[in-house]
Write an enzyme that holds these catalytic residues in place. Structure first.
Site, PDB file in Angstrom:
ATOM      1  N   ASP A  59       0.695  -1.265  -0.093  1.00  0.00           N
ATOM      2  CA  ASP A  59      -0.046   0.224   0.275  1.00  0.00           C
ATOM      3  C   ASP A  59       1.279   1.275   0.312  1.00  0.00           C
ATOM      4  OD1 ASP A  59      -1.451   2.463   0.351  1.00  0.00           O
ATOM      5  OD2 ASP A  59      -2.654   0.966   1.561  1.00  0.00           O
ATOM      6  N   SER A 137       0.008  14.515 -13.836  1.00  0.00           N
ATOM      7  CA  SER A 137      -1.876  14.473 -14.768  1.00  0.00           C
ATOM      8  C   SER A 137      -2.294  15.444 -15.621  1.00  0.00           C
ATOM      9  CB  SER A 137      -3.339  13.814 -13.880  1.00  0.00           C
ATOM     10  OG  SER A 137      -4.215  14.073 -14.596  1.00  0.00           O
ATOM     11  N   TYR A 150      -8.461  15.575  -6.714  1.00  0.00           N
ATOM     12  CA  TYR A 150      -7.715  15.083  -7.754  1.00  0.00           C
ATOM     13  C   TYR A 150      -6.621  15.667  -8.292  1.00  0.00           C
ATOM     14  CZ  TYR A 150      -5.827  11.937 -11.524  1.00  0.00           C
ATOM     15  OH  TYR A 150      -5.761  11.382 -12.602  1.00  0.00           O
ATOM     16  N   LYS A 154      -2.744  15.903  -8.021  1.00  0.00           N
ATOM     17  CA  LYS A 154      -2.145  15.781  -8.700  1.00  0.00           C
ATOM     18  C   LYS A 154      -0.815  17.178  -9.128  1.00  0.00           C
ATOM     19  CE  LYS A 154      -2.769  11.584  -9.719  1.00  0.00           C
ATOM     20  NZ  LYS A 154      -1.532  10.492 -10.406  1.00  0.00           N
TER      21      LYS A 154
HETATM   22  N1  LIG Z   1      -6.092   7.055 -17.382  1.00  0.00           N
HETATM   23  C1  LIG Z   1      -5.673   8.565 -17.394  1.00  0.00           C
HETATM   24  O1  LIG Z   1      -6.471   8.414 -18.065  1.00  0.00           O
HETATM   25  C2  LIG Z   1      -4.760   9.256 -16.359  1.00  0.00           C
HETATM   26  C3  LIG Z   1      -4.657  10.120 -17.009  1.00  0.00           C
HETATM   27  C4  LIG Z   1      -4.116  10.745 -16.144  1.00  0.00           C
HETATM   28  C5  LIG Z   1      -3.159  10.013 -15.126  1.00  0.00           C
HETATM   29  N2  LIG Z   1      -3.853   8.961 -15.011  1.00  0.00           N
HETATM   30  C6  LIG Z   1      -2.648   8.942 -13.684  1.00  0.00           C
HETATM   31  O2  LIG Z   1      -1.850   7.013 -14.087  1.00  0.00           O
HETATM   32  C7  LIG Z   1      -1.640   6.556 -12.646  1.00  0.00           C
HETATM   33  C8  LIG Z   1      -2.231   4.998 -13.252  1.00  0.00           C
HETATM   34  O3  LIG Z   1      -3.684   5.358 -13.720  1.00  0.00           O
HETATM   35  P1  LIG Z   1      -4.562   3.911 -14.676  1.00  0.00           P
HETATM   36  O4  LIG Z   1      -4.911   4.822 -15.666  1.00  0.00           O
HETATM   37  O5  LIG Z   1      -3.701   3.089 -15.072  1.00  0.00           O
HETATM   38  O6  LIG Z   1      -5.507   3.499 -13.192  1.00  0.00           O
HETATM   39  P2  LIG Z   1      -5.329   2.017 -12.899  1.00  0.00           P
HETATM   40  O7  LIG Z   1      -6.444   1.952 -11.892  1.00  0.00           O
HETATM   41  O8  LIG Z   1      -5.393   1.055 -14.222  1.00  0.00           O
HETATM   42  O9  LIG Z   1      -4.671   1.442 -12.038  1.00  0.00           O
HETATM   43  C9  LIG Z   1      -3.976   1.597 -10.854  1.00  0.00           C
HETATM   44  C10 LIG Z   1      -3.408   1.315  -9.803  1.00  0.00           C
HETATM   45  O10 LIG Z   1      -2.762   1.380  -8.900  1.00  0.00           O
HETATM   46  C11 LIG Z   1      -3.780   0.230  -7.551  1.00  0.00           C
HETATM   47  N3  LIG Z   1      -3.581   1.362  -5.986  1.00  0.00           N
HETATM   48  C12 LIG Z   1      -4.756   2.233  -5.621  1.00  0.00           C
HETATM   49  N4  LIG Z   1      -4.307   2.680  -4.517  1.00  0.00           N
HETATM   50  C13 LIG Z   1      -3.225   2.427  -4.052  1.00  0.00           C
HETATM   51  C14 LIG Z   1      -2.100   2.095  -2.820  1.00  0.00           C
HETATM   52  N5  LIG Z   1      -2.471   2.548  -1.995  1.00  0.00           N
HETATM   53  N6  LIG Z   1      -1.198   1.404  -2.984  1.00  0.00           N
HETATM   54  C15 LIG Z   1      -1.274   0.777  -3.789  1.00  0.00           C
HETATM   55  N7  LIG Z   1      -0.764   0.652  -5.416  1.00  0.00           N
HETATM   56  C16 LIG Z   1      -2.846   1.316  -5.279  1.00  0.00           C
HETATM   57  C17 LIG Z   1      -4.531   0.332  -8.012  1.00  0.00           C
HETATM   58  O11 LIG Z   1      -4.759  -1.221  -7.284  1.00  0.00           O
HETATM   59  C18 LIG Z   1      -4.293   0.278  -9.573  1.00  0.00           C
HETATM   60  O12 LIG Z   1      -3.860  -1.168 -10.328  1.00  0.00           O
HETATM   61  C19 LIG Z   1      -2.252   7.148 -11.813  1.00  0.00           C
HETATM   62  O13 LIG Z   1      -1.881   8.120 -11.457  1.00  0.00           O
HETATM   63  C20 LIG Z   1      -3.689   8.160 -12.211  1.00  0.00           C
HETATM   64  O14 LIG Z   1      -3.884   9.065 -11.653  1.00  0.00           O
HETATM   65  C21 LIG Z   1      -4.209   8.366 -15.177  1.00  0.00           C
END
Ligand SMILES: NC(=O)c1ccc[n+]([C@@H]2O[C@H](COP(=O)([O-])OP(=O)(O)OC[C@H]3O[C@@H](n4cnc5c(N)ncnc54)[C@H](O)[C@@H]3O)[C@@H](O)[C@H]2O)c1
Length: 250
Positions: A59, A137, A150, A154
């Site tokens: 975590d 982000s 959020y 970020k």
């Molecule tokens: N998808 C997008 O368009 C987007 C855009 C901007 C930023 N992001 C950022 O990219 C990163 C990845 O996002 P994603 O889209 O792959 O999301 P996702 O939900 O597919 O993956 C996120 C992962 O983080 C893990 N997680 C969450 N809380 C946790 C914790 N407390 N400890 C350990 N693991 C934890 C989840 O279990 C999951 O496997 C994030 O930081 C997200 O904010 C994503």
């Protein structure tokens, strides 16, 4: 494999899904030894076995857990070269609807975790150098009124990244620290935000000014560049990976 990360040891958080999974897969293909971490043990173990990585349930909000993860990297592989602070959560809410509990949860998972990860990694990286990428982000750079907590979390990641880059440079640690700013990447996180009956794949393609959906692999390729030696002079930058969404919004 072209071996851009040959001999490197990397920790990737949130590696059981979406962007983090894609980063872990690409790093292994490029020759790195990867320690994947996530809360989601089932998918983490499955993916790690498939690609030849190591998985530890962790975590990212737990300070003691961070020490254990860094210790595991050192004990298993002998060093730590790369940290990708990718784990994160998304909770919607504008300034009137967002609860204080949601605000605190977002700040803890998205921002405190990056502070803890950088602190634990730099303690060992400062001896031999390293590269850190923090997942921010577009919400840190442009207004997302329905995601106040959020966006703030970020924004904290981006500011923290700049401060760490400057700090390590001043101390001559040979540690680079950069942030990545994606938008509209098709992952479980964003798919969940689309209304029922809408195919997110089609919606994203229609809305995308470059007429193509952003994929987790698009982000992984940017992360790979930032942690590779090719980016040895790149420090403290904010790399947008959004198909130009940001420039369309200003
Ligand atoms: N998808 C997008 O368009 C987007 C855009 C901007 C930023 N992001 C950022 O990219 C990163 C990845 O996002 P994603 O889209 O792959 O999301 P996702 O939900 O597919 O993956 C996120 C992962 O983080 C893990 N997680 C969450 N809380 C946790 C914790 N407390 N400890 C350990 N693991 C934890 C989840 O279990 C999951 O496997 C994030 O930081 C997200 O904010 C994503």
């Amino acid at each position: 494999m072209s071996g851009r990360l040959l001999g490197k040891i990397a920790i990737v958080t949130g590696a059981a899904s979406g962007v983090g999974e894609s980063v872990a897969r690409l790093f292994v293909r490029e020759g790195a030894k990867v320690l994947m971490t996530d809360l989601n043990q089932a998918d983490g173990v499955r993916i790690a076995a498939e690609i030849g990585a190591t998985f530890v349930r962790h975590d990212v909000t737990d300070p003691a857990g961070w020490q254990q993860v860094v210790n595991t990297a050192i004990e298993t592989f002998g060093q730590l070269d790369i940290l990708v602070n990718n784990a994160g959560i998304l909770i919607a809410g504008d300034i009137e609807t967002a609860s204080y509990d949601d605000w605190k949860r977002l700040m803890t998972v998205n921002a405190d975790s990056v502070f803890l990860g950088c602190k634990a990694a730099i303690a060992v990286m400062k001896k031999q150098g390293g590269a850190i990428v923090n997942m921010s982000s577009i919400a840190a750079l442009a207004a997302k009124e329905d995601y106040v907590g959020y966006s703030a979390s970020k924004g904290a990641v981006a500011a923290l990244t700049r401060a760490i880059a400057a700090d390590c440079r001043l101390k001559r640690y040979r540690i680079r620290c950069n942030s990545v700013h994606p938008d509209g990447i098709l992952t479980p996180m964003t798919r969940a935000t689309y209304p029922k009956g809408i195919d997110p794949e089609m919606l994203t393609i229609d809305q995308d000014p470059m007429n193509r959906a952003c994929r987790p692999e698009d982000v992984a390729n940017g992360v790979l560049y930032l942690v590779s030696d090719e980016a040895r002079a790149v420090n403290g930058i904010e790399l947008r990976i959004d198909s130009g969404q940001f420039v369309m919004s200003i």
